[in-house]
Design an enzyme around this catalytic site. Structure first.
Site, PDB file in Angstrom:
ATOM      1  N   LYS A 125       0.837  -1.212   0.000  1.00 13.29           N
ATOM      2  CA  LYS A 125       0.000   0.000   0.000  1.00 13.29           C
ATOM      3  C   LYS A 125       0.868   1.257   0.000  1.00 13.29           C
ATOM      4  O   LYS A 125       0.445   2.307  -0.503  1.00 13.29           O
ATOM      5  CB  LYS A 125      -0.967  -0.019   1.192  1.00 13.29           C
ATOM      6  CG  LYS A 125      -0.315  -0.069   2.566  1.00 13.29           C
ATOM      7  CD  LYS A 125       0.006   1.307   3.119  1.00 13.29           C
ATOM      8  CE  LYS A 125       0.781   1.217   4.406  1.00 13.29           C
ATOM      9  NZ  LYS A 125       1.158   2.555   4.939  1.00 13.29           N
TER      10      LYS A 125
ATOM     11  N   THR B 260      -3.654   5.672   3.504  1.00 16.60           N
ATOM     12  CA  THR B 260      -2.397   6.274   3.055  1.00 16.60           C
ATOM     13  C   THR B 260      -2.490   6.927   1.680  1.00 16.60           C
ATOM     14  O   THR B 260      -1.636   7.739   1.328  1.00 16.60           O
ATOM     15  CB  THR B 260      -1.259   5.232   3.044  1.00 16.60           C
ATOM     16  OG1 THR B 260      -1.670   4.099   2.278  1.00 16.60           O
ATOM     17  CG2 THR B 260      -0.925   4.791   4.442  1.00 16.60           C
TER      18      THR B 260
END
Length: 323
Positions: A188, A245
């Site tokens: 990620k 994020t």
């Protein structure tokens, strides 16, 4: 009776975990590499540079003596991914045999593995786990509700760690799939860099949504190839962390991507795990012939082998196919 929790690494995340556990009444020993930094934190009861305005609870002791972490119930390893192997090797006599929980996210450039494999190799007598998921240090330190994944292949050891580390506002979900949890937390960051580039280059929120979605498909593709459960990637350690994020400037990886997209410099002192991970995963994907175009393009941009404009054009000109 609990002996307490040790935390190796007094950066923002390590300090935040110390605060969260300390508030719940758990004795915590927080180790800082720099002796002056440790003494200042112990005296002022703050990590002013990383978490300004938040006090350390009385149950938190800050030290620069690594031996002070010996004999505790568990150790949280809040050190950078690329430094983990060396750190454990240097301190094997203190750590081997204690439950060790990695709090770093990434893939080792040297070994191509995640943190639990490194723990198992360097400290074979230790139960190895990883704590990962959608979380910012500032939120944890402020006592805001946070849910994380605690992954440990040893189910009994994982259950003990879950009980030790959970607090009224820090909720841990247990998983035996360490590979999936590690890959979600590592990959990620790469997609967060790509999302930051998209926004920084002015390509828009629609393009960011597409980047996140296709990036998630890459994450699942690699996870399946490496033997992880794809369902793990749909949980906190994968999709949850990806959403966080890729959409917040609190994320270092997203901010780094923003700077790249805008053609701006970025503070070299800030650890950006996604940069190393992109390079490691691009190499792994090539070796295993796994299609990961976004990750490959991020690595190419970081290495100066491709401009952002060229990367965008290459991605948009890929052959049309079913989703």
């Amino acid at each position: 009776m609990t002996q307490g929790i040790g935390i190796a690494g007094a950066g923002a995340f390590g300090t935040a975990l110390a605060i969260a556990l300390g508030r719940a009444g758990t004795p915590v020993t927080l180790w800082a590499r720099d002796a002056d930094h440790a003494a200042r934190m112990q005296q002022t009861r703050r990590n002013a540079a990383r978490l300004p305005g938040v006090d350390l609870p009385e149950s938190v002791t800050v030290t620069a003596e690594i031996a002070d972490l010996g004999g505790l119930d568990a150790i949280l390893l809040a050190v950078p991914m690329q430094a983990l192997a060396g750190f454990l090797a240097d301190n094997r006599a203190v750590f081997d045999g204690l439950p060790l929980i990695a709090c770093c996210k990434g893939i080792s450039l040297q070994t191509g593995t995640g943190p639990t494999a490194i723990i198992a190799q360097v400290c074979p007598a230790s139960a190895a786990a990883i704590l990962t998921g959608p979380s910012f240090a500032a939120d944890i330190a402020r006592g805001l509700p946070t849910a994380l994944t605690l992954a440990c292949a040893d189910r009994a050891a994982g259950a003990r760690m879950q009980a030790l580390l959970s607090t009224p506002v820090l909720r841990l979900y247990r998983s035996p799939d360490t590979t999936g949890a590690e890959l979600g937390g590592a990959l990620k960051n790469v997609i967060a860099i790509a999302s930051g580039i998209v926004i920084g280059a002015g390509l828009g929120d629609s393009a960011r949504a597409a980047t996140m979605t296709r990036g998630f498909a890459e994450m699942q593709r690699l996870a399946k190839a490496l033997g992880a459960e794809t369902e793990t990637l749909s949980g906190l350690s994968g999709l949850g962390d990806l959403v966080l994020t890729c959409t917040s400037e609190q994320s270092r990886n997203f901010r780094f991507g923003l700077a790249l997209g805008r053609g701006q410099g970025f503070d070299a002192k800030v650890t950006v795990e996604g940069a190393s991970t992109a390079r490691a995963v691009a190499k792994l994907a090539r070796a295993r012939e796994i299609d990961m175009p976004l990750t490959t393009m991020v690595a190419a941009v970081l290495d100066g082998n491709c401009t952002i404009s060229d990367a965008t054009g290459a991605l948009l000109s890929r052959p049309l196919k079913e989703e």
